[in-house]
Write a protein that holds these residues in place. Structure first.
Motif, PDB file in Angstrom:
ATOM      1  N   TRP A  22       2.252 125.421  32.170  1.00  0.00           N
ATOM      2  CA  TRP A  22       1.972 124.667  32.272  1.00  0.00           C
ATOM      3  C   TRP A  22       2.924 124.038  30.781  1.00  0.00           C
ATOM      4  N   ILE A  23       3.429 124.206  30.042  1.00  0.00           N
ATOM      5  CA  ILE A  23       4.041 123.737  29.074  1.00  0.00           C
ATOM      6  C   ILE A  23       5.988 123.461  29.899  1.00  0.00           C
ATOM      7  N   GLN A  24       6.361 124.615  30.590  1.00  0.00           N
ATOM      8  CA  GLN A  24       7.557 124.591  31.329  1.00  0.00           C
ATOM      9  C   GLN A  24       7.513 122.947  32.303  1.00  0.00           C
ATOM     10  N   ARG A  25       6.019 122.894  32.571  1.00  0.00           N
ATOM     11  CA  ARG A  25       6.524 121.973  33.899  1.00  0.00           C
ATOM     12  C   ARG A  25       6.363 120.156  33.300  1.00  0.00           C
ATOM     13  N   GLU A  26       5.250 120.339  32.148  1.00  0.00           N
ATOM     14  CA  GLU A  26       5.502 119.089  30.870  1.00  0.00           C
ATOM     15  C   GLU A  26       6.677 118.898  30.374  1.00  0.00           C
ATOM     16  N   PHE A  27       7.835 119.658  30.227  1.00  0.00           N
ATOM     17  CA  PHE A  27       9.065 120.029  29.833  1.00  0.00           C
ATOM     18  C   PHE A  27       9.709 118.954  30.575  1.00  0.00           C
ATOM     19  N   ARG A  28       9.100 119.506  32.235  1.00  0.00           N
ATOM     20  CA  ARG A  28      10.559 118.622  33.174  1.00  0.00           C
ATOM     21  C   ARG A  28      10.242 117.819  33.682  1.00  0.00           C
ATOM     22  N   THR A  29       8.370 116.123  32.883  1.00  0.00           N
ATOM     23  CA  THR A  29       9.043 115.713  32.843  1.00  0.00           C
ATOM     24  C   THR A  29       8.898 114.958  31.739  1.00  0.00           C
ATOM     25  N   LEU A  30       8.407 115.575  30.548  1.00  0.00           N
ATOM     26  CA  LEU A  30       9.055 114.792  29.045  1.00  0.00           C
ATOM     27  C   LEU A  30      10.033 113.939  29.079  1.00  0.00           C
ATOM     28  N   ASP A  31       9.782 113.021  28.802  1.00  0.00           N
ATOM     29  CA  ASP A  31      10.054 111.580  27.787  1.00  0.00           C
ATOM     30  C   ASP A  31      10.327 111.066  27.087  1.00  0.00           C
ATOM     31  N   LEU A  32      11.514 111.307  26.204  1.00  0.00           N
ATOM     32  CA  LEU A  32      12.225 111.843  25.137  1.00  0.00           C
ATOM     33  C   LEU A  32      12.527 110.636  24.276  1.00  0.00           C
ATOM     34  N   GLU A  33      12.550 109.696  25.186  1.00  0.00           N
ATOM     35  CA  GLU A  33      13.274 108.045  24.534  1.00  0.00           C
ATOM     36  C   GLU A  33      11.650 107.164  24.256  1.00  0.00           C
ATOM     37  N   ASN A  34      10.526 108.047  24.906  1.00  0.00           N
ATOM     38  CA  ASN A  34       9.878 107.669  23.554  1.00  0.00           C
ATOM     39  C   ASN A  34       9.451 108.356  22.451  1.00  0.00           C
ATOM     40  N   PRO A  35       9.315 108.212  21.587  1.00  0.00           N
ATOM     41  CA  PRO A  35       9.243 109.265  20.247  1.00  0.00           C
ATOM     42  C   PRO A  35       7.657 109.358  20.392  1.00  0.00           C
ATOM     43  N   GLN A  36       6.816 108.778  20.824  1.00  0.00           N
ATOM     44  CA  GLN A  36       5.467 109.737  20.827  1.00  0.00           C
ATOM     45  C   GLN A  36       5.099 110.325  21.634  1.00  0.00           C
ATOM     46  N   ILE A  37       5.808 111.862  21.633  1.00  0.00           N
ATOM     47  CA  ILE A  37       5.471 113.358  22.527  1.00  0.00           C
ATOM     48  C   ILE A  37       4.122 113.880  22.238  1.00  0.00           C
ATOM     49  N   ASN A  38       4.061 113.723  23.960  1.00  0.00           N
ATOM     50  CA  ASN A  38       1.857 113.786  23.813  1.00  0.00           C
ATOM     51  C   ASN A  38       1.396 115.057  22.950  1.00  0.00           C
ATOM     52  N   SER A  59      -0.739 117.236  23.347  1.00  0.00           N
ATOM     53  CA  SER A  59      -1.088 118.207  23.754  1.00  0.00           C
ATOM     54  C   SER A  59       0.052 119.444  23.629  1.00  0.00           C
ATOM     55  N   VAL A  60       1.236 119.373  24.041  1.00  0.00           N
ATOM     56  CA  VAL A  60       2.320 119.404  24.438  1.00  0.00           C
ATOM     57  C   VAL A  60       2.733 119.890  22.539  1.00  0.00           C
ATOM     58  N   ARG A  61       2.201 119.372  21.855  1.00  0.00           N
ATOM     59  CA  ARG A  61       2.735 119.772  19.871  1.00  0.00           C
ATOM     60  C   ARG A  61       1.445 121.274  20.347  1.00  0.00           C
ATOM     61  N   ARG A  62       0.446 120.468  20.227  1.00  0.00           N
ATOM     62  CA  ARG A  62      -0.961 121.635  19.714  1.00  0.00           C
ATOM     63  C   ARG A  62      -0.250 122.637  20.959  1.00  0.00           C
ATOM     64  N   SER A  63      -0.042 122.904  22.032  1.00  0.00           N
ATOM     65  CA  SER A  63       0.345 123.568  22.494  1.00  0.00           C
ATOM     66  C   SER A  63       1.692 124.608  22.675  1.00  0.00           C
ATOM     67  N   LEU A  64       3.066 123.884  21.806  1.00  0.00           N
ATOM     68  CA  LEU A  64       3.490 124.794  21.236  1.00  0.00           C
ATOM     69  C   LEU A  64       3.203 125.294  20.037  1.00  0.00           C
ATOM     70  N   ARG A  65       2.336 125.268  19.533  1.00  0.00           N
ATOM     71  CA  ARG A  65       2.532 125.876  18.267  1.00  0.00           C
ATOM     72  C   ARG A  65       1.158 126.691  18.277  1.00  0.00           C
ATOM     73  N   VAL A  66       0.203 127.247  19.184  1.00  0.00           N
ATOM     74  CA  VAL A  66      -0.464 128.431  19.891  1.00  0.00           C
ATOM     75  C   VAL A  66       0.273 129.468  20.753  1.00  0.00           C
ATOM     76  N   LEU A  67       1.621 128.501  21.804  1.00  0.00           N
ATOM     77  CA  LEU A  67       2.397 129.446  22.381  1.00  0.00           C
ATOM     78  C   LEU A  67       3.609 130.496  21.770  1.00  0.00           C
ATOM     79  N   ALA A  68       3.340 130.028  19.883  1.00  0.00           N
ATOM     80  CA  ALA A  68       4.781 130.705  19.030  1.00  0.00           C
ATOM     81  C   ALA A  68       3.756 131.529  19.125  1.00  0.00           C
ATOM     82  N   GLU A  69       2.197 132.115  19.231  1.00  0.00           N
ATOM     83  CA  GLU A  69       2.165 133.592  18.998  1.00  0.00           C
ATOM     84  C   GLU A  69       2.240 134.330  19.523  1.00  0.00           C
ATOM     85  N   ARG A  70       2.868 133.917  20.670  1.00  0.00           N
ATOM     86  CA  ARG A  70       3.580 135.124  21.913  1.00  0.00           C
ATOM     87  C   ARG A  70       5.513 134.641  21.705  1.00  0.00           C
ATOM     88  N   PRO A  71       5.945 135.138  20.635  1.00  0.00           N
ATOM     89  CA  PRO A  71       7.622 134.889  20.560  1.00  0.00           C
ATOM     90  C   PRO A  71       8.464 134.514  21.592  1.00  0.00           C
TER      91      PRO A  71
END
Length: 695
Positions: A227-243, A245-257
């Motif tokens: 899911w994070i990979q799909r979100e990264f492909r459509t993520l718009d960094l021009e908008n400084p307000q990143i979703n 859910s993506v931030r929380r997902s990265l924080r949780v996924l960090a438990e699998r380095p």
């Protein structure tokens, strides 16, 4: 009192000896010997002894009068007092003995009571021992029952999840939302609580629950990874307000380095391609989708090579800042939580930890690395275009300006991405390439100039090639001064520039000066050195080279001062007198020989005086004429004044010798009474007049 006591003691004795009742002179000698012995013992006693002094003070405090009756009763009185004191002591000790008897009786009573209490306690312990053992056994049984009850409650409440929760956790058709994270948190708690089941007698149940929860957690992390990979492909960094859910997902996924790093790698690769396309579009005006941009391309807008490189560096810097600001929210605001998650993942998978890696996760370092990887493609294109610009131009000044510009932006990127960024290698390579091109162009220019070197200009001014070199040096120094290199490396970075742009041309001027005679060689060298000094004076980073130039200038000035001094002494004729006086010492015999010298004979001395008078009116003007081609008039004046000062000192030396010789001759004339013309009459000029005329 001691004095009165001995006086009273002495009075009766003397009276007894002189009284009519005293024995006759013819009494036996035995009484006389006893009396003398008594007197001798009294006189030999030391009344300064402390014991005697204490005894006398005691008698004084008791108020004893020195009478015959008192002296006879003194010993008896003292013994009586001692006996009374001893009696009082014995009486007091009797009372103490009675008290000790009563205390002994009380202690015996207490010991008896303690024995009775000890026997009662022993009987109580024998009666309550079985009851305590039974209570301890019951408490242990109660604790075991409570443990089993807690295990049962934990199994009932934590080790079972519903089918709906399993679907939300593992099915890719379900979205990653709050329910997913709640289910994942519960399953992770179940997995953790399996350690309680493994500690019980029935480990089979614990193993089954542990295996099932592990499969569910792994399936959940795989779903989250995709899911994070799909979100990264459509993520718009021009908008400084990143979703969020993506931030929380990265924080949780960090438990699998491993999965977390794979996500970052894929994201960095995607961003690298996007930024490379954007940079190419900014250069040419065309995107990969064959769309034209509204802004004017850099290649069409910047015709100047330096501006072209500057625009590319400015675009890269602006993009890096924007990329960092957009990604900063991922690693800085949630950096500590990601660090804790990675730490937990490494504890569950210790084989992923590096032996020398002490810091598990540094948010700023990870951010710098990700941004560096994102702009790697931009840096690659920037390197190609910049190297083409540098290699396609033969202008050494342009190559150096480009090198300084790259150095300036390199310092900026160091502040943005840190000193360990891989992008800095591109800037180091570009800076070194530009400096190599600068050195190569300068050497070609020096080789071309050396073929045109012939003779120094007739007016001894700096040659044209040195003027061109100094003009180029001013441009390079200004470029260096406005770049960050001037503040970071101070003078070290400019030494190589001086070696390429100044030293070869100063060496050419030195070779031209070797073909000139003095003082033209020194004048030509000073004109060249002063021009170089003027070009570098306003730059603090060239102070070492300025010190070297000033030392060389001082050497040439000293040579010109010596030349002017020789000119003054020879033109004035003073050198003949100085040469003649070179062997004269300050002794009288040596001074008397001065009039016999050829230079100090009347005709020669009068001629020297006339030559000096003819020389003095125009001496300074003639001396300054020798240095008229020296461009710095202040130096001309200083050299002439110093030479004139040395000339005055030489004249004072000659004058002192003349006066000393005249003094000796004057004394001899007084003895012989034969007038002889003095040296001062033949050589009348004084040092004061010389200084006035040469001032």
């Amino acid at each position: 009192m001691a004095t009165s006591y001995f006086s009273e003691r002495a009075s009766p004795a003397s009276q007894d000896l002189l009284s009519p009742a005293s024995p006759a002179v013819g009494t036996p000698s035995r009484g006389i010997n006893a009396l003398s012995t008594r007197i001798t013992s009294v006189l030999s006693a030391s009344y300064a002894d402390l014991e005697i002094r204490d005894a006398l003070e005691t008698l004084d405090t008791r108020g004893v009068k020195n009478t015959a009756e008192t002296r006879r009763q003194l010993r008896l009185d003292v013994q009586k007092e001692v006996i009374q004191c001893n009696g009082e002591v014995v009486k007091d000790f009797g009372q103490v003995a009675e008290q000790l008897k009563r205390i002994g009786t009380a202690i015996s009573s207490l010991n008896k009571c303690c024995d009775e209490m000890r026997s009662h306690i022993a009987a109580a312990n024998r009666e309550t021992g079985p009851v305590l053992e039974e209570a301890t056994s019951l408490m242990q049984q109660k604790k075991q029952i409570e443990t089993k009850q807690q295990t049962l409650n934990a199994f009932s409440s934590h080790f079972l999840i519903s089918e709906d929760e399993i679907t939300v956790l593992t099915s890719t058709a379900e979205p990653v939302n709050e329910e997913f994270f709640q289910a994942l948190t519960r399953v992770k708690k179940i997995h953790h609580d399996c350690q309680v089941l493994l500690g019980t007698e029935d480990q089979r149940l614990g193993l089954e629950v542990l295996e099932r929860s592990s499969k569910q957690i792994n399936a959940a992390y795989q779903k989250l990874y995709r899911w994070i990979q799909r979100e990264f492909r459509t993520l718009d960094l021009e908008n400084p307000q990143i979703n969020a859910s993506v931030r929380r997902s990265l924080r949780v996924l960090a438990e699998r380095p491993t999965l977390f790093q794979n996500c970052l790698d894929s994201f960095a690769e995607a961003r690298e391609n996007i930024l490379s396309d954007s940079f190419h579009a900014a250069l040419t005006g065309h995107t990969s989708e064959s769309q034209n941009l509204a802004t004017k391309p850099i290649e069409f807008q910047a015709h100047d090579p330096l501006r072209y490189v500057g625009d590319m560096l400015a675009w890269a810097h602006s993009t890096t800042v924007s990329e960092r600001e957009a990604l900063e929210v991922l690693f800085i605001s949630d950096g500590d939580e990601i660090k804790r998650s990675i730490q937990a993942g490494l504890e569950s998978e210790p084989w992923l930890r590096d032996e020398g890696d002490e810091d598990v996760f540094d948010g700023r370092k990870a951010l710098n690395q990700l941004v560096s990887r994102d702009i790697t493609g931009v840096a690659r294109l920037l390197r190609q275009r910049t190297e083409q610009v540098v290699q396609s131009h033969d202008d050494a000044t342009l190559a150096y300006k480009i090198s300084n510009l790259i150095g300036f932006y390199k310092g900026t990127f160091v502040k943005l991405l840190g000193a360990d960024s891989e992008v800095l290698e591109v800037f180091d390579t570009l800076e070194s390439s530009a400096m190599r091109q600068f050195r190569a162009n300068m050497r070609d220019h020096v080789a071309a100039v050396q073929g045109d070197l012939a003779v120094a200009p007739a007016d001894l001014s700096p040659p044209e090639f040195l003027e061109d070199a100094l003009q180029m040096l001013r441009v390079l120094a200004k470029s260096y001064d406005t770049s960050v290199a001037a503040t970071d490396s101070n003078e070290d970075g400019f030494h190589s520039v001086l070696a390429e742009t100044l030293d070869p041309f100063m060496g050419g001027c030195e070779n031209l000066g070797k073909s000139l005679q003095a003082p033209d060689s020194n004048i030509f060298a000073l004109n060249c050195l002063m021009a170089a000094k003027t070009a570098l004076t306003s730059y603090s980073f060239a102070k070492d080279r300025l010190s070297e130039l000033e030392e060389t200038i001082s050497e040439h000035i000293a040579q010109l001062v010596e030349y002017q001094h020789q000119y003054l002494t020879y033109t004035s004729g003073l050198n003949t007198l100085l040469d003649a006086l070179s062997d004269i010492s300050d002794t009288a015999d040596s001074l008397k020989t001065i009039p016999e010298l050829n230079a100090f004979k009347p005709e020669a001395l009068v001629g020297a005086s006339q030559q000096l008078d003819e020389f003095l009116p125009s001496a300074l003007i003639d001396a300054a004429e020798n240095l008229k081609r020296l461009q710095n008039r202040t130096i001309v004046q200083n050299i002439t004044e110093e030479a004139a000062e040395r000339f005055c000192e030489d004249f004072e030396f000659v004058e002192s010798k003349v006066i000393a010789a005249d003094d000796l001759l004057y004394k001899e004339e007084e003895e012989e009474e034969e007038p002889v013309p003095t040296l001062r009459d033949l050589f009348p000029r004084t040092s004061g007049e010389i200084r006035v005329l040469l001032s």
